[in-house]
Design a protein around this motif. Structure first.
Motif, PDB file in Angstrom:
ATOM      1  N   ILE A 272       9.429   4.415  -1.197  1.00 42.69           N
ATOM      2  CA  ILE A 272       9.617   3.214  -0.374  1.00 42.69           C
ATOM      3  C   ILE A 272       8.759   2.052  -0.880  1.00 42.69           C
ATOM      4  O   ILE A 272       9.253   0.937  -1.051  1.00 42.69           O
ATOM      5  CB  ILE A 272       9.319   3.524   1.111  1.00 42.69           C
ATOM      6  CG1 ILE A 272      10.246   4.647   1.600  1.00 42.69           C
ATOM      7  CG2 ILE A 272       9.463   2.280   1.981  1.00 42.69           C
ATOM      8  CD1 ILE A 272      11.730   4.382   1.391  1.00 42.69           C
TER       9      ILE A 272
ATOM     10  N   ASN B 149      -6.419   4.516  -6.668  1.00 43.03           N
ATOM     11  CA  ASN B 149      -7.243   3.487  -6.032  1.00 43.03           C
ATOM     12  C   ASN B 149      -6.959   3.419  -4.529  1.00 43.03           C
ATOM     13  O   ASN B 149      -6.225   2.543  -4.067  1.00 43.03           O
ATOM     14  CB  ASN B 149      -6.943   2.130  -6.702  1.00 43.03           C
ATOM     15  CG  ASN B 149      -7.918   1.063  -6.257  1.00 43.03           C
ATOM     16  OD1 ASN B 149      -9.050   1.372  -5.858  1.00 43.03           O
ATOM     17  ND2 ASN B 149      -7.490  -0.185  -6.313  1.00 43.03           N
ATOM     18  N   PRO B 150      -7.556   4.334  -3.741  1.00 42.44           N
ATOM     19  CA  PRO B 150      -7.272   4.312  -2.304  1.00 42.44           C
ATOM     20  C   PRO B 150      -7.694   3.002  -1.628  1.00 42.44           C
ATOM     21  O   PRO B 150      -8.728   2.433  -1.981  1.00 42.44           O
ATOM     22  CB  PRO B 150      -8.115   5.465  -1.742  1.00 42.44           C
ATOM     23  CG  PRO B 150      -8.712   6.162  -2.891  1.00 42.44           C
ATOM     24  CD  PRO B 150      -8.491   5.374  -4.142  1.00 42.44           C
TER      25      PRO B 150
ATOM     26  N   ILE C 248       0.859  -1.192   0.000  1.00 43.53           N
ATOM     27  CA  ILE C 248       0.000   0.000   0.000  1.00 43.53           C
ATOM     28  C   ILE C 248       0.889   1.235   0.000  1.00 43.53           C
ATOM     29  O   ILE C 248       1.616   1.490   0.976  1.00 43.53           O
ATOM     30  CB  ILE C 248      -0.940   0.015   1.218  1.00 43.53           C
ATOM     31  CG1 ILE C 248      -1.769  -1.271   1.256  1.00 43.53           C
ATOM     32  CG2 ILE C 248      -1.847   1.255   1.185  1.00 43.53           C
ATOM     33  CD1 ILE C 248      -2.634  -1.428   2.511  1.00 43.53           C
TER      34      ILE C 248
ATOM     35  N   HIS D  46       8.136  16.131  -2.828  1.00 42.57           N
ATOM     36  CA  HIS D  46       8.728  17.364  -2.285  1.00 42.57           C
ATOM     37  C   HIS D  46      10.234  17.282  -2.122  1.00 42.57           C
ATOM     38  O   HIS D  46      10.886  18.281  -1.886  1.00 42.57           O
ATOM     39  CB  HIS D  46       8.277  17.610  -0.838  1.00 42.57           C
ATOM     40  CG  HIS D  46       6.829  17.706  -0.607  1.00 42.57           C
ATOM     41  ND1 HIS D  46       6.092  16.663  -0.138  1.00 42.57           N
ATOM     42  CD2 HIS D  46       5.998  18.754  -0.728  1.00 42.57           C
ATOM     43  CE1 HIS D  46       4.854  17.058   0.016  1.00 42.57           C
ATOM     44  NE2 HIS D  46       4.759  18.318  -0.334  1.00 42.57           N
TER      45      HIS D  46
ATOM     46  N   GLY E 190       2.580   4.203  -3.143  1.00 40.59           N
ATOM     47  CA  GLY E 190       3.501   4.275  -4.289  1.00 40.59           C
ATOM     48  C   GLY E 190       4.451   5.449  -4.184  1.00 40.59           C
ATOM     49  O   GLY E 190       4.672   6.172  -5.146  1.00 40.59           O
TER      50      GLY E 190
ATOM     51  N   THR F 232       7.373  12.075  -1.214  1.00 41.12           N
ATOM     52  CA  THR F 232       8.401  11.822  -2.223  1.00 41.12           C
ATOM     53  C   THR F 232       8.560  12.967  -3.217  1.00 41.12           C
ATOM     54  O   THR F 232       9.679  13.327  -3.568  1.00 41.12           O
ATOM     55  CB  THR F 232       8.082  10.487  -2.935  1.00 41.12           C
ATOM     56  OG1 THR F 232       8.155   9.444  -1.952  1.00 41.12           O
ATOM     57  CG2 THR F 232       9.064  10.192  -4.041  1.00 41.12           C
TER      58      THR F 232
HETATM   59  C1  LIG Z   1      10.824  19.228   1.959  1.00 43.98           C
HETATM   60  C2  LIG Z   1      11.379  17.827   1.977  1.00 43.98           C
HETATM   61  C3  LIG Z   1      12.709  17.594   1.593  1.00 43.98           C
HETATM   62  C4  LIG Z   1      13.236  16.303   1.629  1.00 43.98           C
HETATM   63  N1  LIG Z   1      14.509  16.092   1.200  1.00 43.98           N
HETATM   64  C5  LIG Z   1      15.025  14.836   1.180  1.00 43.98           C
HETATM   65  C6  LIG Z   1      16.321  14.589   0.684  1.00 43.98           C
HETATM   66  O1  LIG Z   1      17.033  15.487   0.260  1.00 43.98           O
HETATM   67  N2  LIG Z   1      16.760  13.310   0.699  1.00 43.98           N
HETATM   68  C7  LIG Z   1      16.008  12.270   1.159  1.00 43.98           C
HETATM   69  O2  LIG Z   1      16.470  11.122   1.142  1.00 43.98           O
HETATM   70  N3  LIG Z   1      14.766  12.487   1.626  1.00 43.98           N
HETATM   71  C8  LIG Z   1      14.259  13.730   1.648  1.00 43.98           C
HETATM   72  N4  LIG Z   1      12.989  13.946   2.106  1.00 43.98           N
HETATM   73  C9  LIG Z   1      12.264  12.814   2.704  1.00 43.98           C
HETATM   74  C10 LIG Z   1      11.664  11.924   1.625  1.00 43.98           C
HETATM   75  O3  LIG Z   1      10.765  12.691   0.875  1.00 43.98           O
HETATM   76  C11 LIG Z   1      10.961  10.744   2.303  1.00 43.98           C
HETATM   77  O4  LIG Z   1      11.925  10.007   3.035  1.00 43.98           O
HETATM   78  C12 LIG Z   1      10.323   9.788   1.297  1.00 43.98           C
HETATM   79  O5  LIG Z   1       9.613  10.486   0.324  1.00 43.98           O
HETATM   80  C13 LIG Z   1       9.390   8.820   2.005  1.00 43.98           C
HETATM   81  O6  LIG Z   1       8.759   8.056   1.023  1.00 43.98           O
HETATM   82  P1  LIG Z   1       7.547   7.069   1.346  1.00 43.98           P
HETATM   83  O7  LIG Z   1       7.357   6.228   0.132  1.00 43.98           O
HETATM   84  O8  LIG Z   1       7.797   6.392   2.631  1.00 43.98           O
HETATM   85  O9  LIG Z   1       6.297   7.983   1.629  1.00 43.98           O
HETATM   86  P2  LIG Z   1       5.379   8.910   0.707  1.00 43.98           P
HETATM   87  O10 LIG Z   1       6.185   9.600  -0.318  1.00 43.98           O
HETATM   88  O11 LIG Z   1       4.587   9.753   1.630  1.00 43.98           O
HETATM   89  O12 LIG Z   1       4.464   7.888  -0.063  1.00 43.98           O
HETATM   90  C14 LIG Z   1       3.331   7.261   0.479  1.00 43.98           C
HETATM   91  C15 LIG Z   1       2.372   6.919  -0.647  1.00 43.98           C
HETATM   92  O13 LIG Z   1       1.314   6.154  -0.099  1.00 43.98           O
HETATM   93  C16 LIG Z   1       0.106   6.517  -0.755  1.00 43.98           C
HETATM   94  N5  LIG Z   1      -1.023   6.168   0.123  1.00 43.98           N
HETATM   95  C17 LIG Z   1      -1.276   6.656   1.360  1.00 43.98           C
HETATM   96  N6  LIG Z   1      -2.422   6.133   1.862  1.00 43.98           N
HETATM   97  C18 LIG Z   1      -2.889   5.271   0.911  1.00 43.98           C
HETATM   98  C19 LIG Z   1      -4.044   4.443   0.837  1.00 43.98           C
HETATM   99  N7  LIG Z   1      -4.950   4.384   1.834  1.00 43.98           N
HETATM  100  N8  LIG Z   1      -4.216   3.712  -0.288  1.00 43.98           N
HETATM  101  C20 LIG Z   1      -3.313   3.735  -1.300  1.00 43.98           C
HETATM  102  N9  LIG Z   1      -2.214   4.530  -1.281  1.00 43.98           N
HETATM  103  C21 LIG Z   1      -2.005   5.291  -0.190  1.00 43.98           C
HETATM  104  C22 LIG Z   1       0.277   8.031  -0.936  1.00 43.98           C
HETATM  105  O14 LIG Z   1      -0.575   8.556  -1.923  1.00 43.98           O
HETATM  106  C23 LIG Z   1       1.747   8.150  -1.284  1.00 43.98           C
HETATM  107  O15 LIG Z   1       1.984   8.141  -2.682  1.00 43.98           O
HETATM  108  C24 LIG Z   1      12.421  15.221   2.062  1.00 43.98           C
HETATM  109  C25 LIG Z   1      11.099  15.459   2.411  1.00 43.98           C
HETATM  110  C26 LIG Z   1      10.567  16.734   2.369  1.00 43.98           C
HETATM  111  C27 LIG Z   1       9.141  16.948   2.728  1.00 43.98           C
END
Ligand SMILES: Cc1cc2nc3c(=O)[nH]c(=O)nc-3n(C[C@H](O)[C@H](O)[C@H](O)COP(=O)(O)OP(=O)(O)OC[C@H]3O[C@@H](n4cnc5c(N)ncnc54)[C@H](O)[C@@H]3O)c2cc1C
Length: 474
Positions: free
Chosen positions: A15, A172-173, A10, A46, A12, A44
């Motif tokens: 990670i 597709n939440p 769950i 941002h 995209g 991701t």
């Molecule tokens: C301003 C800023 C600067 C940053 N700079 C860096 C950097 O320089 N280097 C670095 O390594 N990291 C950086 N980061 C951190 C980095 O963005 C995060 O570590 C990373 O994006 C985490 O990814 P994620 O996949 O865990 O989460 P997310 O990117 O939040 O992805 C989660 C996904 O899950 C989906 N989702 C949620 N709920 C549901 C549901 N119920 N059903 C289906 N889908 C769902 C969402 O739509 C989303 O696409 C930065 C972050 C920010 C905000």
């Protein structure tokens, strides 16, 4: 969309896509990723895209090394550019303590096979001519540091996974995750129901809410984070090669080149929690209002460290949220109390750690255990006493300490006393100090205790059944 899958990932973001790719790499291909909106719709998109190997935990540092070395392979495999800039990076030391810390890191890197080196102020100026080294004792140079295109990298993981047979379902939440008696999961989505043998929560900014769908509390919280992008600057684009990254812990900032200008981001002391009552379901494609007053002091420090910044106009200010666990390390592995439910959440540096997190989780799922010691990021490292009030205090502390020197087995002051030993009352009666003391300092700081009223969970009250239900693995 198929109705049965071996794994439903769950989320995209970078990670979820890395987990999907690594599962295919280890031979599981009947798997799918379900995304609420488009890929990269959480933190991701941002991200500033920086990556580095420095981490006080040796195993985390090794996983960061793996992540960074993976990108070339991923580009070749997927045919998708990650927009890699391996420009190298220097972490500055402005105090003898920090210099010692960097030397200890260098020693660790040597046995991990990472080619970092200690450099002096002259060398730092040669590598990064825009850096004013007044007060700098030296630094740690890492040739592997650099930055990439966050969206391109996420797409590369996704494309490589798709090429190996994984399915990706967008827009597709997921609304419900219900455990079934045989250990599988019913995953109810906007566009239909899927039976999954395993569920992976990789929902990033919404990991708390997705966890609550299964009745678990995951101890993470989003924080606001700001970086600035400058206009084109002659001192930058007239340089004959791209500038390296510079991390300036004393100034709480990181800096890198972005095109013909610079990016500078801050981990400021006056930081702010975001979305205390839960991440809004419709958040994702907007930035937060910028709050320059919060980074005023750090900006003044940065003007002295990089005088060119004073002349460079600000083109963009990015304020976005991303999640941290209470100790800053990810929450990875089988969630205690749930069968076949896995966490890949709270990854605060997705582009330094994402590959390692994906590999670790895939090994755990496919082979039964990860190939290296992952205690630092095991989701089960907390007890069932953990609550959102505690998490918030520790996450704030962790954010503020992003650039602090860390010491082995250090006990940090925030949210104490929260969980005490049976002997605590005796020690208190004998007037043992209730305050924490930083190693090497005579200064004591009264820890901000978590108020009693703040010990009740606040997330998704309807479906929430409390913190980890016991700590044994199901
Ligand atoms: C301003 C800023 C600067 C940053 N700079 C860096 C950097 O320089 N280097 C670095 O390594 N990291 C950086 N980061 C951190 C980095 O963005 C995060 O570590 C990373 O994006 C985490 O990814 P994620 O996949 O865990 O989460 P997310 O990117 O939040 O992805 C989660 C996904 O899950 C989906 N989702 C949620 N709920 C549901 C549901 N119920 N059903 C289906 N889908 C769902 C969402 O739509 C989303 O696409 C930065 C972050 C920010 C905000």
């Amino acid at each position: 969309m198929k109705s049965h899958t071996r794994v439903a990932v769950i989320g995209g973001g970078v990670i979820g896509c890395s987990v999907l790719y690594h599962l295919t790499k280890l031979g599981w291909t009947d798997i799918m990723l379900i995304e609420r909106s488009e890929l990269t719709s959480g933190s991701t998109w941002h991200a500033a895209g920086g990556f580095h190997t420095l981490n006080a935990d040796t195993n985390m540092a090794a996983l960061q090394g793996y992540t960074i070395q993976l990108y070339r392979e991923l580009e070749e495999l997927s045919g998708q550019s990650c927009g890699l800039h391996h420009v190298g990076g220097i972490t500055l030391a402005g105090t003898p303590d920090r210099m010692d810390f960097l030397k200890a890191e260098r020693a660790k890197h040597r046995y991990m096979g990472l080619e970092t080196e200690i450099v002096g102020p002259d060398e730092i100026r040669k590598l990064s001519p825009i850096t004013n080294t007044d007060g700098v004792l030296g630094g740690l140079y890492d040739p592997l540091d650099g930055h990439l295109d966050p969206s391109g990298t996420t797409q590369a993981y996704a494309r490589a996974a798709r090429m190996a047979g994984a399915e990706i379902v967008l827009r597709n939440p997921v609304h419900e995750t219900n455990p079934l008696a045989d250990g599988t999961w019913q995953v109810v989505t906007e566009n239909g129901t899927i039976i999954a043998e395993h569920v992976v929560n990789a929902a990033g900014l919404w990991a708390r809410e997705v966890g609550a769908l299964a009745g678990v509390y995951l101890p993470l919280h989003p924080m606001e984070h700001q970086y600035l992008v400058t206009e084109d600057t002659p001192e930058v684009y007239e340089n004959d090669r791209e500038l390296p990254h510079v991390m300036d812990p004393e100034g709480e900032s990181y800096l890198r080149q972005e095109g013909r200008g610079l990016v500078i981001g801050f981990y400021e002391q006056a930081c702010e929690h975001w979305a205390v009552d839960g991440t809004p379901a419709d958040f994702g494609h907007e930035l937060l209002t910028d709050k320059l007053d919060r980074i005023g002091d750090a900006l003044q420090f940065a003007f002295r460290r990089y005088p060119v910044l004073e002349r460079a106009g600000i083109k963009t200010i990015v304020n976005g949220p991303f999640t941290f666990a209470t100790d800053g390390n990810p929450l990875v592995g089988p969630v205690p109390g749930l069968r076949n439910y896995w966490s890949a959440c709270a990854v605060m540096a997705g582009f330094s750690q994402g590959g390692g997190v994906g590999l670790t989780l895939a090994e755990w799922m496919v082979e039964g255990e990860p190939s290296r010691d992952v205690f630092a990021m095991d989701v089960a490292r907390f007890g069932d006493w953990i609550t959102p009030g505690y998490t918030r205090e520790k996450v704030r502390e962790n954010y503020q300490r992003r650039f602090s020197v860390s010491y082995p087995n250090e006990e940090l002051p925030a949210a104490r006393p929260f969980q005490t030993t049976p002997a605590y009352g005796l020690w208190q009666a004998r007037r043992a100090p209730a305050t924490a003391r930083r190693p090497g300092s005579s200064e004591t700081a009264a820890p901000p205790a978590v108020p009693r009223w703040d010990r009740t969970p606040k997330i998704a009250a309807d479906s929430f059944r409390g913190p980890f239900r016991g700590c044994s693995r199901a």
